[in-house]
Write a protein that holds these residues in place. Structure first.
Motif, PDB file in Angstrom:
ATOM      1  N   GLU A  36      -8.012   8.408  -8.287  1.00 39.67           N
ATOM      2  CA  GLU A  36      -6.720   7.780  -8.046  1.00 39.67           C
ATOM      3  C   GLU A  36      -6.820   6.688  -6.984  1.00 39.67           C
ATOM      4  OE1 GLU A  36      -4.233  11.010  -6.988  1.00 39.67           O
ATOM      5  OE2 GLU A  36      -3.938  11.686  -9.043  1.00 39.67           O
ATOM      6  N   ALA A  37      -7.657   6.895  -5.989  1.00 39.73           N
ATOM      7  CA  ALA A  37      -7.723   5.963  -4.871  1.00 39.73           C
ATOM      8  C   ALA A  37      -8.616   4.765  -5.145  1.00 39.73           C
ATOM      9  CB  ALA A  37      -8.228   6.693  -3.624  1.00 39.73           C
ATOM     10  N   GLY A  38      -9.536   4.871  -6.056  1.00 39.08           N
ATOM     11  CA  GLY A  38     -10.509   3.807  -6.258  1.00 39.08           C
ATOM     12  C   GLY A  38     -11.680   3.981  -5.292  1.00 39.08           C
ATOM     13  N   ARG A  39     -12.556   2.983  -5.265  1.00 40.52           N
ATOM     14  CA  ARG A  39     -13.777   3.161  -4.482  1.00 40.52           C
ATOM     15  C   ARG A  39     -14.307   1.835  -3.949  1.00 40.52           C
ATOM     16  NH1 ARG A  39     -19.013   5.341  -7.368  1.00 40.52           N
ATOM     17  NH2 ARG A  39     -20.430   4.997  -5.663  1.00 40.52           N
ATOM     18  N   VAL A  40     -14.805   1.844  -2.713  1.00 40.68           N
ATOM     19  CA  VAL A  40     -15.514   0.725  -2.110  1.00 40.68           C
ATOM     20  C   VAL A  40     -16.880   1.228  -1.708  1.00 40.68           C
ATOM     21  CG1 VAL A  40     -15.578  -0.910  -0.175  1.00 40.68           C
ATOM     22  CG2 VAL A  40     -13.401  -0.341  -1.243  1.00 40.68           C
ATOM     23  N   ILE A  74     -15.327  -1.989   8.890  1.00 34.45           N
ATOM     24  CA  ILE A  74     -16.733  -1.568   8.919  1.00 34.45           C
ATOM     25  C   ILE A  74     -17.217  -1.617  10.361  1.00 34.45           C
ATOM     26  CG2 ILE A  74     -19.069  -2.055   8.084  1.00 34.45           C
ATOM     27  CD1 ILE A  74     -17.627  -3.515   5.690  1.00 34.45           C
ATOM     28  N   SER A  75     -17.707  -0.487  10.874  1.00 33.99           N
ATOM     29  CA  SER A  75     -18.153  -0.394  12.264  1.00 33.99           C
ATOM     30  C   SER A  75     -19.641  -0.077  12.327  1.00 33.99           C
ATOM     31  CB  SER A  75     -17.370   0.699  13.000  1.00 33.99           C
ATOM     32  OG  SER A  75     -15.987   0.430  12.955  1.00 33.99           O
ATOM     33  N   TYR A  76     -20.302  -0.594  13.357  1.00 40.13           N
ATOM     34  CA  TYR A  76     -21.750  -0.385  13.516  1.00 40.13           C
ATOM     35  C   TYR A  76     -22.171  -0.740  14.941  1.00 40.13           C
ATOM     36  CZ  TYR A  76     -21.183  -5.336  12.504  1.00 40.13           C
ATOM     37  OH  TYR A  76     -20.728  -6.633  12.511  1.00 40.13           O
ATOM     38  N   VAL A  77     -23.331  -0.212  15.345  1.00 40.61           N
ATOM     39  CA  VAL A  77     -23.932  -0.567  16.628  1.00 40.61           C
ATOM     40  C   VAL A  77     -24.509  -1.966  16.473  1.00 40.61           C
ATOM     41  CG1 VAL A  77     -25.825  -0.044  18.215  1.00 40.61           C
ATOM     42  CG2 VAL A  77     -24.414   1.813  17.306  1.00 40.61           C
ATOM     43  N   SER A 159     -14.179   2.194   6.121  1.00 42.50           N
ATOM     44  CA  SER A 159     -12.993   2.831   5.547  1.00 42.50           C
ATOM     45  C   SER A 159     -12.157   1.725   4.915  1.00 42.50           C
ATOM     46  CB  SER A 159     -12.189   3.577   6.616  1.00 42.50           C
ATOM     47  OG  SER A 159     -11.745   2.681   7.608  1.00 42.50           O
ATOM     48  N   ALA A 160     -11.283   2.101   4.001  1.00 44.42           N
ATOM     49  CA  ALA A 160     -10.485   1.100   3.286  1.00 44.42           C
ATOM     50  C   ALA A 160      -9.110   1.650   2.946  1.00 44.42           C
ATOM     51  CB  ALA A 160     -11.204   0.684   2.005  1.00 44.42           C
ATOM     52  N   GLU A 161      -8.149   0.744   2.865  1.00 43.67           N
ATOM     53  CA  GLU A 161      -6.825   1.116   2.371  1.00 43.67           C
ATOM     54  C   GLU A 161      -6.329  -0.003   1.465  1.00 43.67           C
ATOM     55  OE1 GLU A 161      -3.686   0.035   5.782  1.00 43.67           O
ATOM     56  OE2 GLU A 161      -5.074   1.630   6.355  1.00 43.67           O
ATOM     57  N   ALA A 162      -5.457   0.350   0.547  1.00 46.83           N
ATOM     58  CA  ALA A 162      -4.996  -0.619  -0.452  1.00 46.83           C
ATOM     59  C   ALA A 162      -3.513  -0.450  -0.705  1.00 46.83           C
ATOM     60  CB  ALA A 162      -5.769  -0.420  -1.755  1.00 46.83           C
ATOM     61  N   SER A 163      -2.884  -1.531  -1.183  1.00 39.52           N
ATOM     62  CA  SER A 163      -1.475  -1.457  -1.588  1.00 39.52           C
ATOM     63  C   SER A 163      -1.372  -1.911  -3.043  1.00 39.52           C
ATOM     64  CB  SER A 163      -0.595  -2.331  -0.693  1.00 39.52           C
ATOM     65  OG  SER A 163      -0.991  -3.676  -0.788  1.00 39.52           O
ATOM     66  N   GLU A 164      -0.369  -1.391  -3.721  1.00 43.16           N
ATOM     67  CA  GLU A 164      -0.198  -1.667  -5.150  1.00 43.16           C
ATOM     68  C   GLU A 164       0.384  -3.061  -5.362  1.00 43.16           C
ATOM     69  OE1 GLU A 164       1.256   0.849  -9.043  1.00 43.16           O
ATOM     70  OE2 GLU A 164       2.106   1.286  -7.092  1.00 43.16           O
ATOM     71  N   LEU A 165      -0.109  -3.734  -6.380  1.00 43.77           N
ATOM     72  CA  LEU A 165       0.360  -5.079  -6.713  1.00 43.77           C
ATOM     73  C   LEU A 165       1.850  -5.038  -7.075  1.00 43.77           C
ATOM     74  CD1 LEU A 165      -0.548  -8.042  -7.280  1.00 43.77           C
ATOM     75  CD2 LEU A 165      -0.855  -7.344  -9.653  1.00 43.77           C
ATOM     76  N   GLY A 166       2.616  -5.995  -6.539  1.00 40.60           N
ATOM     77  CA  GLY A 166       4.039  -6.083  -6.860  1.00 40.60           C
ATOM     78  C   GLY A 166       4.914  -5.295  -5.910  1.00 40.60           C
ATOM     79  N   SER A 167       4.656  -3.999  -5.769  1.00 44.08           N
ATOM     80  CA  SER A 167       5.524  -3.158  -4.934  1.00 44.08           C
ATOM     81  C   SER A 167       5.072  -3.125  -3.475  1.00 44.08           C
ATOM     82  CB  SER A 167       5.538  -1.724  -5.476  1.00 44.08           C
ATOM     83  OG  SER A 167       4.269  -1.123  -5.289  1.00 44.08           O
ATOM     84  N   GLN A 175     -11.654   6.515  -0.202  1.00 42.47           N
ATOM     85  CA  GLN A 175     -12.643   7.338   0.478  1.00 42.47           C
ATOM     86  C   GLN A 175     -13.470   6.490   1.437  1.00 42.47           C
ATOM     87  OE1 GLN A 175     -14.758   9.194  -2.828  1.00 42.47           O
ATOM     88  NE2 GLN A 175     -13.740  11.096  -2.348  1.00 42.47           N
ATOM     89  N   SER A 176     -13.902   7.108   2.548  1.00 41.94           N
ATOM     90  CA  SER A 176     -14.762   6.402   3.485  1.00 41.94           C
ATOM     91  C   SER A 176     -16.120   6.158   2.832  1.00 41.94           C
ATOM     92  CB  SER A 176     -14.929   7.209   4.777  1.00 41.94           C
ATOM     93  OG  SER A 176     -15.453   8.486   4.488  1.00 41.94           O
ATOM     94  N   PHE A 177     -16.849   5.185   3.342  1.00 41.20           N
ATOM     95  CA  PHE A 177     -18.128   4.823   2.742  1.00 41.20           C
ATOM     96  C   PHE A 177     -19.063   4.370   3.851  1.00 41.20           C
ATOM     97  CE2 PHE A 177     -15.138   1.352   2.752  1.00 41.20           C
ATOM     98  CZ  PHE A 177     -15.845   0.278   3.285  1.00 41.20           C
ATOM     99  N   GLU A 178     -20.357   4.376   3.581  1.00 41.64           N
ATOM    100  CA  GLU A 178     -21.329   3.912   4.569  1.00 41.64           C
ATOM    101  C   GLU A 178     -22.639   3.525   3.895  1.00 41.64           C
ATOM    102  OE1 GLU A 178     -23.674   7.697   6.376  1.00 41.64           O
ATOM    103  OE2 GLU A 178     -21.626   7.495   7.113  1.00 41.64           O
ATOM    104  N   THR A 179     -23.450   2.795   4.635  1.00 38.39           N
ATOM    105  CA  THR A 179     -24.788   2.444   4.184  1.00 38.39           C
ATOM    106  C   THR A 179     -25.679   2.319   5.412  1.00 38.39           C
ATOM    107  OG1 THR A 179     -26.061   1.000   2.716  1.00 38.39           O
ATOM    108  CG2 THR A 179     -24.568  -0.089   4.245  1.00 38.39           C
TER     109      THR A 179
END
Length: 199
Positions: A36-40, A74-77, A159-167, A175-179
């Motif tokens: 539901e949230a999608g992914r980065v 995105i955070s890093y040393v 980390s990421a957040e998104a809003s729906e198109l139009g509304s 979900q949080s992500f890292e590399t």
């Protein structure tokens, strides 16, 4: 006595089935929430002292959801690795997206320099867009490895957040992500040269 043993065994079986069903349902709920949230996600990369390296950002919206605004952090040393610039990827250019970046400098609890990169997407056109942010290669983060960098594995946490198109309704947080970025300092160069010349 046998009757009591049978009851104990049956109670154990019922408890095991109930516990397994609960765990299975939790796993399915997590998978559903992720869809539901999608992914980065961030691609992996490496570089040597003085190099300019590239970290790709990929975006996959949830099925049936049109994402209008996307915010990444995105955070890093940053003792050995500094943000240089941001370049739009193929998904951003074909989707008519504009990318903005801002870097915040700080120190962690050990007194080590850190950077937090904030990336925001928006649509270039003035009229309401027909489709949301497309799936694919969203952007490239260009980062400079310090000239005197020491060998290290640097984790980029996002980390990421998104809003729906139009509304503009805020969607469930992605979900949080890292590399990990592997940095090879000046001390590692002779070892690398030795490896390539002897194999």
């Amino acid at each position: 006595m046998k009757c009591c043993n049978v009851k104990v065994v049956l109670a154990g079986v019922v408890a095991t089935v109930w516990l397994y069903t609960g765990i299975s349902a939790q796993g399915q709920n997590r998978e559903t929430a992720a869809r539901e949230a999608g992914r980065v996600s961030l691609g992996t990369t490496s570089g040597s002292a003085g190099d300019l390296i590239v970290v790709p950002i990929y975006f996959s919206p949830a099925q049936g959801v049109e994402v209008g605004l996307l915010k990444l952090e995105i955070s890093y040393v940053s003792a050995n690795l500094k943000f240089a610039n941001l370049e739009a990827g193929i998904a951003a250019t074909t989707g008519g997206l504009e990318l903005r970046s801002e870097v915040k400098e700080a120190k962690n609890d050990k007194g080590v320099d850190t950077q937090t990169l904030q990336i925001t997407t928006s649509f270039r056109s003035t009229g309401p867009p027909q489709k949301g942010s497309p799936e694919g290669l969203l952007a490239y983060i260009h980062m400079k490895v310090g000239e005197s960098a020491r060998s290290a594995s640097i984790t980029l946490r996002g980390s990421a957040e998104a809003s729906e198109l139009g509304s503009n309704q805020r969607l469930q947080k992605l979900q949080s992500f890292e590399t990990t970025v592997d940095v090879f300092g000046a001390d590692a160069q002779p070892m690398l040269a030795c490896f390539f010349f002897t194999h």
